[in-house]
Motif scaffolding. Structure first.
Motif, PDB file in Angstrom:
ATOM      1  N   ILE A  39      27.340 -19.752  56.799  1.00 46.59           N
ATOM      2  CA  ILE A  39      27.286 -19.543  55.344  1.00 46.59           C
ATOM      3  C   ILE A  39      28.682 -19.679  54.741  1.00 46.59           C
ATOM      4  CG2 ILE A  39      26.826 -17.834  53.540  1.00 46.59           C
ATOM      5  CD1 ILE A  39      24.644 -16.679  55.376  1.00 46.59           C
ATOM      6  N   GLY A  40      29.670 -19.057  55.383  1.00 50.95           N
ATOM      7  CA  GLY A  40      31.037 -19.120  54.899  1.00 50.95           C
ATOM      8  C   GLY A  40      31.577 -20.539  54.862  1.00 50.95           C
ATOM      9  N   ILE A  41      31.278 -21.336  55.899  1.00 52.23           N
ATOM     10  CA  ILE A  41      31.764 -22.730  55.951  1.00 52.23           C
ATOM     11  C   ILE A  41      31.142 -23.561  54.833  1.00 52.23           C
ATOM     12  CG2 ILE A  41      31.719 -24.845  57.325  1.00 52.23           C
ATOM     13  CD1 ILE A  41      31.937 -23.072  59.807  1.00 52.23           C
ATOM     14  N   CYS A  42      29.834 -23.421  54.624  1.00 52.24           N
ATOM     15  CA  CYS A  42      29.152 -24.176  53.560  1.00 52.24           C
ATOM     16  C   CYS A  42      29.717 -23.831  52.190  1.00 52.24           C
ATOM     17  CB  CYS A  42      27.651 -23.899  53.597  1.00 52.24           C
ATOM     18  SG  CYS A  42      26.805 -24.593  55.032  1.00 52.24           S
ATOM     19  N   LEU A  43      29.934 -22.556  51.944  1.00 52.96           N
ATOM     20  CA  LEU A  43      30.476 -22.137  50.645  1.00 52.96           C
ATOM     21  C   LEU A  43      31.921 -22.606  50.477  1.00 52.96           C
ATOM     22  CD1 LEU A  43      29.009 -18.518  50.365  1.00 52.96           C
ATOM     23  CD2 LEU A  43      28.191 -20.628  49.275  1.00 52.96           C
ATOM     24  N   LEU A  44      32.678 -22.648  51.576  1.00 47.10           N
ATOM     25  CA  LEU A  44      34.054 -23.139  51.506  1.00 47.10           C
ATOM     26  C   LEU A  44      34.087 -24.605  51.079  1.00 47.10           C
ATOM     27  CD1 LEU A  44      37.119 -22.888  52.083  1.00 47.10           C
ATOM     28  CD2 LEU A  44      36.611 -23.536  54.457  1.00 47.10           C
ATOM     29  N   TYR A  45      33.242 -25.442  51.714  1.00 44.91           N
ATOM     30  CA  TYR A  45      33.216 -26.863  51.356  1.00 44.91           C
ATOM     31  C   TYR A  45      32.683 -27.074  49.942  1.00 44.91           C
ATOM     32  CZ  TYR A  45      34.559 -28.644  55.925  1.00 44.91           C
ATOM     33  OH  TYR A  45      35.264 -28.960  57.045  1.00 44.91           O
ATOM     34  N   LEU A  46      31.743 -26.239  49.503  1.00 49.73           N
ATOM     35  CA  LEU A  46      31.248 -26.330  48.133  1.00 49.73           C
ATOM     36  C   LEU A  46      32.381 -26.034  47.151  1.00 49.73           C
ATOM     37  CD1 LEU A  46      28.945 -26.568  46.062  1.00 49.73           C
ATOM     38  CD2 LEU A  46      28.461 -24.135  46.451  1.00 49.73           C
ATOM     39  N   ASP A  56      28.289 -34.228  43.333  1.00 51.97           N
ATOM     40  CA  ASP A  56      27.044 -34.883  43.753  1.00 51.97           C
ATOM     41  C   ASP A  56      26.578 -34.488  45.145  1.00 51.97           C
ATOM     42  OD1 ASP A  56      29.110 -36.069  45.055  1.00 51.97           O
ATOM     43  OD2 ASP A  56      28.481 -38.147  44.663  1.00 51.97           O
ATOM     44  N   SER A  57      27.234 -33.501  45.785  1.00 49.06           N
ATOM     45  CA  SER A  57      26.771 -33.061  47.116  1.00 49.06           C
ATOM     46  C   SER A  57      26.607 -31.546  47.194  1.00 49.06           C
ATOM     47  CB  SER A  57      27.755 -33.537  48.196  1.00 49.06           C
ATOM     48  OG  SER A  57      29.062 -33.040  47.932  1.00 49.06           O
ATOM     49  N   TRP A  58      26.571 -30.914  46.021  1.00 47.32           N
ATOM     50  CA  TRP A  58      26.444 -29.456  46.018  1.00 47.32           C
ATOM     51  C   TRP A  58      25.134 -29.001  46.651  1.00 47.32           C
ATOM     52  CZ3 TRP A  58      22.239 -27.308  43.733  1.00 47.32           C
ATOM     53  CH2 TRP A  58      21.512 -28.105  42.835  1.00 47.32           C
ATOM     54  N   TYR A  59      24.093 -29.846  46.504  1.00 49.11           N
ATOM     55  CA  TYR A  59      22.785 -29.458  47.034  1.00 49.11           C
ATOM     56  C   TYR A  59      22.793 -29.392  48.562  1.00 49.11           C
ATOM     57  CZ  TYR A  59      22.386 -34.504  47.654  1.00 49.11           C
ATOM     58  OH  TYR A  59      22.607 -35.800  48.020  1.00 49.11           O
TER      59      TYR A  59
END
Length: 438
Positions: A39-46, A56-59
């Motif tokens: 979860i932390g990694i996904c939110l970091l890249y977002l 265009d890749s937030w989803y």
């Protein structure tokens, strides 16, 4: 098995946790930690993309965080296997989606390493086949993203400086995440080894206790059968003698001897009962008034043969109380005081028993002294052994002082004795003023 502090454990696995086996508990905790890490990694890249104006890749990042959160919830609900499967497959698909969108130079492929590590770490030996299937699935996605140009969506084009920034970011994230996963594993193994060491120590202690119990049981059965049968045999003999006489004086003599045998048998049964209660019952901690307890013990001994000839001196603080086990304190003092009465020297006209109780900050010290027959120096180290009798004419069971020693072990006390044969003995007991509730 419980390793973490309760709040941390409840957060990772939920409050209604099943009683997991040792290995399953480790994997469940690791799955929860890996889900939170994902979860932390996904939110970091977002956050990084949004900061750089890429919308265009937030989803994909949000979907990855959502699936990782779903894995965390499944794990808390007890679906440990499916939580791991979902976490690995979701990670593979998200990384693969970015791998076919981003330029190869950006280093998204580094994140596949995390998928490998999570797969290997998350599945134990029991699910090794699933682990190998998922490793093969990750490998297939890597090959597909590198070798085949799918042309589903054109690869994005970035300035060289942004490609360099993302390459470094992906490399750093991969390295840090690998370190964290290894840290999680090392931490869990540390707790596991600590638990194993504790269990090994407990097992060794139990084995020592078992050896001691078996040894004592052998002696106990042998001595008990002898000591129980001896008074019964004597009674039967005296009854037979009574049948063949009409002399009232002789009959009274036989009855007196019968009473003595029954008294001895009753004392022996009481000693067995005290021994059983001390070894079997858990501690029951409460307030114990020492003077009241000693007075009660002396009252029970007031009709002991020869007690009327013994002078008893008490030196005890009136309101002295301790936090201990009442029953065990009763057994302890009863045995020590009855022992003092039992071994009064019949040749002395001024027999006495002195009971002194003193208190310091942590302990109380109980001293019971007498001018009885004393103890031979050869027996000083043996008097606390089971069934030891230092005198041939002793009518005791040989359990009294053994029970005293065992009782003191339960309430964390100690005992010592000073004695001179023919002059008397002083037993000194040290007991903590407060035992913790159990």
């Amino acid at each position: 098995m419980r390793q973490f502090h309760r709040p941390t454990q409840n957060f990772l696995l939920g409050k209604n946790q099943p009683d997991l086996a040792f290995a399953d508990y480790k994997l469940a905790v690791l799955t929860a930690q890996l889900s939170l890490l994902a979860i932390g990694i996904c939110l970091l890249y977002l956050f990084i993309d949004l900061q750089n104006g890429i919308f265009d890749s937030w989803y994909l990042q949000s979907g990855g965080a959502l699936l990782s959160f779903l894995s965390f919830i499944l794990n808390r609900k007890g679906y440990y296997y499916w939580a791991k499967v979902l976490l690995v497959i979701a990670g593979d698909i998200i990384v693969f989606s970015f791998a076919i969108l981003e330029p190869i130079e950006i280093g998204v492929g580094f994140l596949f390493i995390l998928c490998y590590i999570v797969t290997i770490a998350g599945f134990g030996f029991e699910h090794r086949r699933t682990s190998w299937v998922l490793i093969a699935f990750t490998t297939l996605l890597i090959i597909t993203s590198i070798v085949f140009d799918l042309h589903i969506v054109p690869r994005r084009v970035y300035p060289p400086e942004y490609i360099s920034f993302n390459l470094v970011t992906n490399l750093i994230v991969t390295c840090i995440t690998c370190v964290l996963v290894v840290y999680f594993l090392v931490t869990l193994n540390y707790y596991s080894e600590g638990s194993l060491r504790k269990k090994e120590m407990d097992l060794n202690q139990k084995n020592e206790e078992l050896v001691k119990v078996n040894t004592e049981l052998d002696r106990f059965v042998y001595s008990t059968s002898h000591d129980l049968r001896s008074p019964i045999s004597s009674l039967r003999g005296l009854i037979n003698l009574t049948k063949y006489t009409n002399d009232t004086v002789e009959i009274k003599s036989y009855l007196s001897m019968m009473e003595g045998r029954l008294t001895r048998l009753d004392k022996f049964i009481k000693d067995i009962s005290d021994y059983s209660r001390n070894s079997r019952l858990p501690l029951n901690i409460g307030e114990v008034n020492i003077k009241t307890l000693i007075n009660d013990a002396l009252e029970n001994l007031q009709f002991y043969p020869g007690a009327e000839k013994v002078s008893v001196e008490l030196s005890i603080q009136e309101d002295l109380t301790i936090k201990s086990d009442f029953i065990r304190m009763q057994i302890l003092l009863g045995n020590l005081l009855s022992n003092a009465f039992k071994y009064v020297d019949p040749g002395k006209s001024n027999s006495f028993i002195k009971v002194t109780v003193k208190a310091n900050t942590e302990n109380i010290v109980i001293s019971i002294g007498d001018n009885g027959i004393g103890i031979h120096s050869d027996y000083a180290e043996k008097i606390f052994d089971m069934f030891f009798q230092g005198y041939e004419k002793s009518d005791g069971s040989g359990l009294g002082l053994y029970i005293v020693k065992e009782t003191l072990e339960k309430i964390k006390g100690t005992i010592s004795v000073k004695s001179v044969l023919g002059e008397g003995s002083i037993f000194t007991v040290v007991i903590p003023k407060s035992l913790p509730d159990t």
